[in-house]
Scaffold this active site. Structure first.
Site, PDB file in Angstrom:
ATOM      1  N   VAL A   4       0.806  -1.226   0.000  1.00 24.55           N
ATOM      2  CA  VAL A   4       0.000   0.000   0.000  1.00 24.55           C
ATOM      3  C   VAL A   4       0.840   1.276   0.000  1.00 24.55           C
ATOM      4  CG1 VAL A   4      -1.995  -1.094   1.078  1.00 24.55           C
ATOM      5  CG2 VAL A   4      -0.227  -0.057   2.525  1.00 24.55           C
ATOM      6  N   TYR A   5       2.145   1.163  -0.214  1.00 26.24           N
ATOM      7  CA  TYR A   5       3.002   2.346  -0.239  1.00 26.24           C
ATOM      8  C   TYR A   5       3.093   2.939  -1.652  1.00 26.24           C
ATOM      9  CZ  TYR A   5       4.813   1.201   4.467  1.00 26.24           C
ATOM     10  OH  TYR A   5       4.951   0.932   5.802  1.00 26.24           O
ATOM     11  N   GLY A   6       1.976   3.146  -2.286  1.00 25.82           N
ATOM     12  CA  GLY A   6       1.990   3.776  -3.598  1.00 25.82           C
ATOM     13  C   GLY A   6       2.871   3.035  -4.587  1.00 25.82           C
ATOM     14  N   ARG A   7       3.815   3.756  -5.196  1.00 25.71           N
ATOM     15  CA  ARG A   7       4.722   3.172  -6.188  1.00 25.71           C
ATOM     16  C   ARG A   7       6.027   2.688  -5.566  1.00 25.71           C
ATOM     17  NH1 ARG A   7       7.081   5.989  -9.529  1.00 25.71           N
ATOM     18  NH2 ARG A   7       7.291   4.359 -11.106  1.00 25.71           N
ATOM     19  N   ALA A   8       6.093   2.631  -4.257  1.00 26.08           N
ATOM     20  CA  ALA A   8       7.368   2.324  -3.599  1.00 26.08           C
ATOM     21  C   ALA A   8       7.970   1.008  -4.068  1.00 26.08           C
ATOM     22  CB  ALA A   8       7.183   2.306  -2.085  1.00 26.08           C
TER      23      ALA A   8
END
Length: 302
Positions: A41-45
């Site tokens: 759920v950390y975006g594009r991490a």
């Protein structure tokens, strides 16, 4: 920690979402940092970390701690086998790897028996998706039940439990349901059972740097901030440096620090390693005294 790690904290990648983040990852790696914390759920991490690993050719040198099984947008639990494996396989794809070093379930579902969750964790290892497993935001009571279930069923050990721990005590219910802190009973269980507590938000969301953080706004935390600043001034150090060293030397605690600024990462590494900061750390602990007892706790209903 091992695997050649020469930095006493894990780099959180929640702020790593574009190619400029390469500088942050490069700075951490160049200093000897090898442990990266990321999540579905950390975006594009995950995609950025995966590109960096491939571009730098360092996958074999980096330890990936990956979280999945986060609740959906309506905060409904997602710890079924199907949901967890969907997240895990998507993480492998974005990271560009065949397996991760440790896979952590991002939230608990207290309504689900731990035996079912233990079975999912066991299958993650047996399938080769993860070499080790852990959990994040679990109560000490549920972790103890999980340890027992895994042992009874021949499953893998719990390698990490990732909960909040920081100098600031959470003063209001979190906007993120299901978060848990490293209360004394969990830290004691970690010591007895041999797993480290992976302390997310180790710098308390920048509260001690003067950032506004609603969940930490309280008279008690303001008093701690004043003490930290006073101690740092007495010893000719920065408050952030003292805080980083304190977090990096807590028994059974492995701090997660994250930043979008490479220079800040370098400063944190320098402070976390610096034994000259042990005197101000001792001064901080002594000055706060009993006020340290509830550090990290969440309020009832959080």
């Amino acid at each position: 920690m091992s695997s050649g790690q020469d930095v006493p904290f894990v780099l959180g990648t929640g702020s790593v979402e574009n190619e400029d983040a390469y500088a942050v990852l490069d700075a951490y790696f160049a200093a000897g940092g090898r442990y990266l914390d990321t999540a579905r759920v950390y975006g594009r991490a995950e995609a950025v970390v995966g590109s960096w690993l491939a571009d730098r050719g360092v996958r074999g040198d980096v330890v990936l701690l990956v979280k999945g099984g986060h609740p959906d947008s309506r905060w409904r639990p997602r710890l079924s086998r199907a949901a967890v494996f969907d997240d895990a396989r998507a993480s492998l794809d974005d990271l560009g790897v065949d397996s991760v070093d440790s896979y952590l379930l991002h939230r608990d579902d207290p309504g689900q028996p731990v035996d079912a969750i233990a079975a999912v964790l066991t299958e993650l290892v047996e399938s080769g998706i993860a070499r080790a497993v852990g959990v994040s935001n679990w109560s000490s009571e549920r972790v103890e039940l999980l340890l027992d279930a895994l042992a009874r069923n021949g499953g893998p050990p719990v390698s990490w439990v990732s909960n909040y721990f920081g100098l600031a005590t959470v003063a209001a219910p979190s906007p993120y349901p299901g978060v848990r802190s490293a209360v004394p009973s969990l830290v004691d269980l970690a010591r007895r059972s041999g797993f480290p507590v992976l302390a997310w938000s180790g710098l308390s969301s920048g509260y001690f740097d003067g950032r506004r953080a609603a969940i930490f706004e309280s008279a008690a935390n303001a008093a701690r901030r004043d003490v930290l600043r006073s101690v740092a001034e007495r010893h000719g150090a920065s408050p952030t440096a003292v805080l980083a060293r304190w977090m990096s030397t807590r028994p059974a605690i492995v701090a997660v620090f994250g930043s979008a600024d490479a220079d800040h990462v370098v400063e944190l590494i320098s402070a976390a390693r610096d034994p000259r900061l042990d005197d101000p750390v001792a001064d901080l602990v002594s000055t706060l005294g009993e006020a340290m007892d509830d550090i990290g706790d969440f309020p009832p209903g959080a």
